[in-house]
Design a protein around this motif. Sequence first.
Motif, mmCIF file in Angstrom:
data_model
loop_
_atom_site.group_PDB
_atom_site.id
_atom_site.type_symbol
_atom_site.label_atom_id
_atom_site.label_comp_id
_atom_site.label_asym_id
_atom_site.label_seq_id
_atom_site.Cartn_x
_atom_site.Cartn_y
_atom_site.Cartn_z
ATOM 1 N N HIS A 25 -12.349 21.788 -43.314
ATOM 2 C CA HIS A 25 -12.348 21.262 -41.952
ATOM 3 C C HIS A 25 -13.450 20.233 -41.684
ATOM 4 O O HIS A 25 -13.393 19.521 -40.682
ATOM 5 N N LEU A 209 -6.325 17.832 -45.245
ATOM 6 C CA LEU A 209 -6.180 19.206 -44.761
ATOM 7 C C LEU A 209 -5.657 20.173 -45.807
ATOM 8 O O LEU A 209 -6.143 21.301 -45.930
ATOM 9 N N LYS A 251 -4.949 14.378 -42.001
ATOM 10 C CA LYS A 251 -5.065 14.149 -40.556
ATOM 11 C C LYS A 251 -5.697 12.777 -40.363
ATOM 12 O O LYS A 251 -6.802 12.509 -40.849
ATOM 13 N N ASP A 286 -3.693 21.498 -36.625
ATOM 14 C CA ASP A 286 -4.054 21.078 -37.981
ATOM 15 C C ASP A 286 -3.779 22.145 -39.029
ATOM 16 O O ASP A 286 -4.060 21.930 -40.211
ATOM 17 N N HIS A 328 -0.648 12.695 -38.281
ATOM 18 C CA HIS A 328 -0.795 13.195 -39.642
ATOM 19 C C HIS A 328 0.198 12.475 -40.549
ATOM 20 O O HIS A 328 1.268 12.048 -40.090
#
Length: 350
Positions: A25, A209, A251, A286, A328
């Motif tokens: 993250h 991600l 992302k 996400d 995304h």
Amino acid sequence: MIEDWFAQNKLSATDALLEQKLKTHYIDLASERLGGETLSCSDDFFAKMENLLKPGRGVFIAEKFTEHGKWMDGWESRRSYGRNNGRDSDWCIIRLGIRGVIRAFDIDTNYFRGNAPEKVSVEACVSEMQPDKDTVWHTVFEATDIEAHSQNLFEIANDTVWTHVRLRMFPDGGIARFRVYGEAYVNWDDFVDGELINLASISNGAKALLASDMFFSNKNNLIMPGRGVNMGDGWQTKRSRNPDPDWSIIKLAATGSVNKVIIDTCHFKGNFPDSFMLEGCISDNDDFTDDTVNRTWTTIIQNTKLHAHREHVFTKEIITEKNQPFTHVRLNIYPDGGISRMRVLGNRQG
């Protein structure tokens, strides 16, 4: 019992999950690859401060010595016992490669067994110039005990955007590596109207991600700056034995259109994918591990042939509307292989 000096320690199950969260993250704002730099320190007699930001965890070479003593792969000061030169600690100032909000630290004392500091703290500042004696520093992580020969992971709560950090160790000793996990801050006013922005750049706040496979190298390499330095500096999957493509989900740095795409297979000469497809979606979530989340993927570039060791530029191949927004993208590679870099250039919307 003879201790194995060549064995790296391993994280506990809890810390391993935390490290996975941080790497998934957030990004290492101090990474040397992103422009992070050690500027100055109180003392690096035994091992130079520049080692703090190197990749990996540091190594140990038993027979290696320098004129100052044992060679160590990290930053190590001489013994001060907290009394020499009127200091209670040693310090190192680091310019973040990307200014941003700090969420956590990894203070790694790998192979510093009998020479690790007792405690560490971290201060931060905002400065457009190199910090000096007049710089105002703010403590973002209070002095805390750390373990020798260990990754010491600490989360913090602070929403300020910082440009520099100062790592302190009490009273002296050695640290192998220092990671500053956080979120990149982008001043969109720095871009001119109509300028195409690389929305898949880690420097602009994009995040890798999830990927179907990262056997040989990490998905984050896809969105790093510059061209890959070797075959290890890209995203490479193992050889697939099923009909489905490998994929990686990025992302974007901001909601935006896709007007130009660059797929670079630099250094991938015998293991580049045969072809690729790019898809996009709009999502406020996400977490792509949950298959129950309803998302519609739109094809941006249809299945298209790739070549070895080449930077491919695609504009005419983009089949979506010029201003169609995405949050995304998903890069599909057929059937497997390695991609060095992906650039997704477009206009930010909103």
